[in-house]
Design a protein around this motif. Structure first.
Motif, PDB file in Angstrom:
ATOM      1  N   ARG A  92       0.827  -1.215   0.000  1.00  0.00           N
ATOM      2  CA  ARG A  92       0.000   0.000   0.000  1.00  0.00           C
ATOM      3  C   ARG A  92       0.864   1.269   0.000  1.00  0.00           C
ATOM      4  N   SER A  93       1.950   1.273   0.800  1.00  0.00           N
ATOM      5  CA  SER A  93       2.814   2.464   0.819  1.00  0.00           C
ATOM      6  C   SER A  93       3.496   2.648  -0.520  1.00  0.00           C
ATOM      7  N   LYS A  94       3.958   1.534  -1.084  1.00  0.00           N
ATOM      8  CA  LYS A  94       4.632   1.593  -2.378  1.00  0.00           C
ATOM      9  C   LYS A  94       3.658   2.130  -3.433  1.00  0.00           C
ATOM     10  N   ARG A  95       2.445   1.642  -3.355  1.00  0.00           N
ATOM     11  CA  ARG A  95       1.410   2.032  -4.312  1.00  0.00           C
ATOM     12  C   ARG A  95       1.052   3.515  -4.170  1.00  0.00           C
ATOM     13  N   ALA A  96       0.972   3.987  -2.923  1.00  0.00           N
ATOM     14  CA  ALA A  96       0.611   5.388  -2.697  1.00  0.00           C
ATOM     15  C   ALA A  96       1.619   6.313  -3.381  1.00  0.00           C
ATOM     16  N   LEU A  97       2.895   5.978  -3.257  1.00  0.00           N
ATOM     17  CA  LEU A  97       3.929   6.793  -3.894  1.00  0.00           C
ATOM     18  C   LEU A  97       3.815   6.736  -5.408  1.00  0.00           C
ATOM     19  N   LEU A  98       3.546   5.539  -5.928  1.00  0.00           N
ATOM     20  CA  LEU A  98       3.389   5.387  -7.382  1.00  0.00           C
ATOM     21  C   LEU A  98       2.207   6.193  -7.911  1.00  0.00           C
ATOM     22  N   ILE A  99       1.100   6.178  -7.149  1.00  0.00           N
ATOM     23  CA  ILE A  99      -0.081   6.948  -7.565  1.00  0.00           C
ATOM     24  C   ILE A  99       0.277   8.432  -7.623  1.00  0.00           C
ATOM     25  N   ALA A 100       0.939   8.912  -6.557  1.00  0.00           N
ATOM     26  CA  ALA A 100       1.338  10.321  -6.500  1.00  0.00           C
ATOM     27  C   ALA A 100       2.221  10.676  -7.695  1.00  0.00           C
ATOM     28  N   GLN A 101       3.217   9.835  -7.971  1.00  0.00           N
ATOM     29  CA  GLN A 101       4.127  10.087  -9.099  1.00  0.00           C
ATOM     30  C   GLN A 101       3.368  10.179 -10.415  1.00  0.00           C
ATOM     31  N   ARG A 102       2.449   9.239 -10.594  1.00  0.00           N
ATOM     32  CA  ARG A 102       1.689   9.209 -11.858  1.00  0.00           C
ATOM     33  C   ARG A 102       0.802  10.438 -12.018  1.00  0.00           C
ATOM     34  N   LEU A 103       0.161  10.858 -10.918  1.00  0.00           N
ATOM     35  CA  LEU A 103      -0.736  12.015 -10.996  1.00  0.00           C
ATOM     36  C   LEU A 103       0.068  13.291 -11.260  1.00  0.00           C
ATOM     37  N   ILE A 104       1.241  13.381 -10.623  1.00  0.00           N
ATOM     38  CA  ILE A 104       2.094  14.554 -10.816  1.00  0.00           C
ATOM     39  C   ILE A 104       2.587  14.610 -12.263  1.00  0.00           C
ATOM     40  N   LYS A 105       2.930  13.419 -12.775  1.00  0.00           N
ATOM     41  CA  LYS A 105       3.352  13.322 -14.174  1.00  0.00           C
ATOM     42  C   LYS A 105       2.229  13.749 -15.127  1.00  0.00           C
ATOM     43  N   ALA A 106       0.990  13.497 -14.686  1.00  0.00           N
ATOM     44  CA  ALA A 106      -0.173  13.904 -15.492  1.00  0.00           C
ATOM     45  C   ALA A 106      -0.533  15.376 -15.230  1.00  0.00           C
ATOM     46  N   LYS A 107       0.394  16.099 -14.591  1.00  0.00           N
ATOM     47  CA  LYS A 107       0.297  17.553 -14.380  1.00  0.00           C
ATOM     48  C   LYS A 107      -0.746  17.975 -13.340  1.00  0.00           C
ATOM     49  N   LEU A 108      -1.055  17.085 -12.408  1.00  0.00           N
ATOM     50  CA  LEU A 108      -1.966  17.467 -11.322  1.00  0.00           C
ATOM     51  C   LEU A 108      -1.114  17.946 -10.137  1.00  0.00           C
ATOM     52  N   PRO A 109      -1.516  19.051  -9.506  1.00  0.00           N
ATOM     53  CA  PRO A 109      -0.696  19.634  -8.432  1.00  0.00           C
ATOM     54  C   PRO A 109      -0.863  18.909  -7.087  1.00  0.00           C
ATOM     55  N   ILE A 110      -0.549  17.619  -7.082  1.00  0.00           N
ATOM     56  CA  ILE A 110      -0.751  16.798  -5.882  1.00  0.00           C
ATOM     57  C   ILE A 110       0.346  17.073  -4.850  1.00  0.00           C
ATOM     58  N   ASP A 111      -0.058  17.299  -3.609  1.00  0.00           N
ATOM     59  CA  ASP A 111       0.888  17.469  -2.510  1.00  0.00           C
ATOM     60  C   ASP A 111       0.803  16.203  -1.652  1.00  0.00           C
TER      61      ASP A 111
END
Ligand code: MN
Ligand code: MN
Ligand code: MN
Length: 287
Positions: A98-117
């Motif tokens: 789950r922790s690994k996945r959370a980081l991957l989700i964040a990376q992907r969303l940021i790559k898709a230009k969403l301003p995720i903090d």
């Protein structure tokens, strides 16, 4: 028939009520048998010791995440021995995933230009590991989407940019943990995966082949046609039938204890256990 609800969540995963509040609400709604099935954790059960169950029977449970042919699928484990090493290993492994996945989700969303903090998402998660609903809440507060379901529809749902599922343990492994903990593995909300009937049939066959024993034929409020379809699958595949509201929070989705009628032709999952692992005030779990 007794009021039985075998699928519910608390703050230790993505629910909004504490275990104590959930138990109170279940009792107030007339539930007689309850399973708390948080996502990939059993820590709600550590908090039950001081709660007055007042005749409410608790069936120890969990909802594990996995994937099957590229689709995210949930498996409920019921009537678990919470002290078994297998369930502890399962929880530990899924937590890492789950922790690994959370980081991957964040990376992907940021790559898709969403301003995720990501720090803010962790703050939202508060009591628990980060999951997709926490990202959804963050997107709502940022004004990227109007509500959580829009966040899932656009960014986080099956097949979308933020849908990362390859981290979870395989179906076979999940079922093995449940079986080794003396539990019954049940396919959660089979219609939620939006599969064709052929594909759902194949999933049920695979699930049974690895030791799965039951499926939810009633998940919250559903139409008669939906119940009929699921009951037919259940009988056809020789599976036991379960029912649960999948309650997360008041006035959103299903209410605790509120479900469509249980189809008579199905064999209930609770005939399969003898109450050996049933939670009582005397039982102490060192989860
Ligand atoms: Mn959930
Ligand atoms: Mn689920
Ligand atoms: Mn659930």
């Amino acid at each position: 028939m007794k009021s039985i609800d075998l699928h519910s969540h608390t703050v230790v995963s993505d629910g909004r009520l504490t275990p104590k509040e959930l138990v109170e609400r279940a009792k107030a709604n007339g539930v007689e048998v309850l399973s708390i099935t948080d996502h990939d954790t059993i820590s709600a059960y550590e908090q039950l010791a001081d709660i007055d169950l007042d005749g409410l029977t608790i069936i120890p449970g969990i909802e594990f995440s996995t994937q099957w042919r590229g689709v995210g699928v949930h498996i409920v484990g019921l009537n678990l021995n919470l002290d078994s090493p297998a369930i502890k290993e399962g929880v530990a492994q899924q937590e890492k995933a789950r922790s690994k996945r959370a980081l991957l989700i964040a990376q992907r969303l940021i790559k898709a230009k969403l301003p995720i903090d990501f720090q803010r998402v962790e703050e939202i998660a508060q009591y628990t590991n980060v999951g997709r609903p926490h990202f959804a809440q963050h997107m709502v507060e940022l004004g990227i989407v109007k509500d959580m379901s829009a966040a899932f529809k656009k960014y986080l749902g099956n097949g979308k940019v933020g849908d990362v599922k390859q981290c979870w343990a395989e179906l076979e492994q999940i079922v093995r943990w449940i079986v080794e903990a003396d539990g019954v593995a049940v396919l959660a909300h089979p219609l939620k995966y939006k599969m064709t009937r052929t594909k759902l049939s194949a999933l049920l066959d695979d699930f049974r082949a690895v030791g799965g024993r039951g499926m939810e034929v009633v998940s919250g409020q559903q139409t008669k046609d939906e119940t009929r379809l699921l009951a037919r699958f259940c009988v056809e595949k020789g599976l036991l039938a379960s029912c649960g509201s999948d309650f997360h929070q008041p006035s959103r989705w299903s209410e605790i204890g509120s479900m469509s009628a249980f189809p008579k032709e199905c064999e209930p999952v609770w005939t399969d256990w003898n109450g050996v692992n049933t939670y009582s005030a005397e039982t102490q779990f060192s989860a």
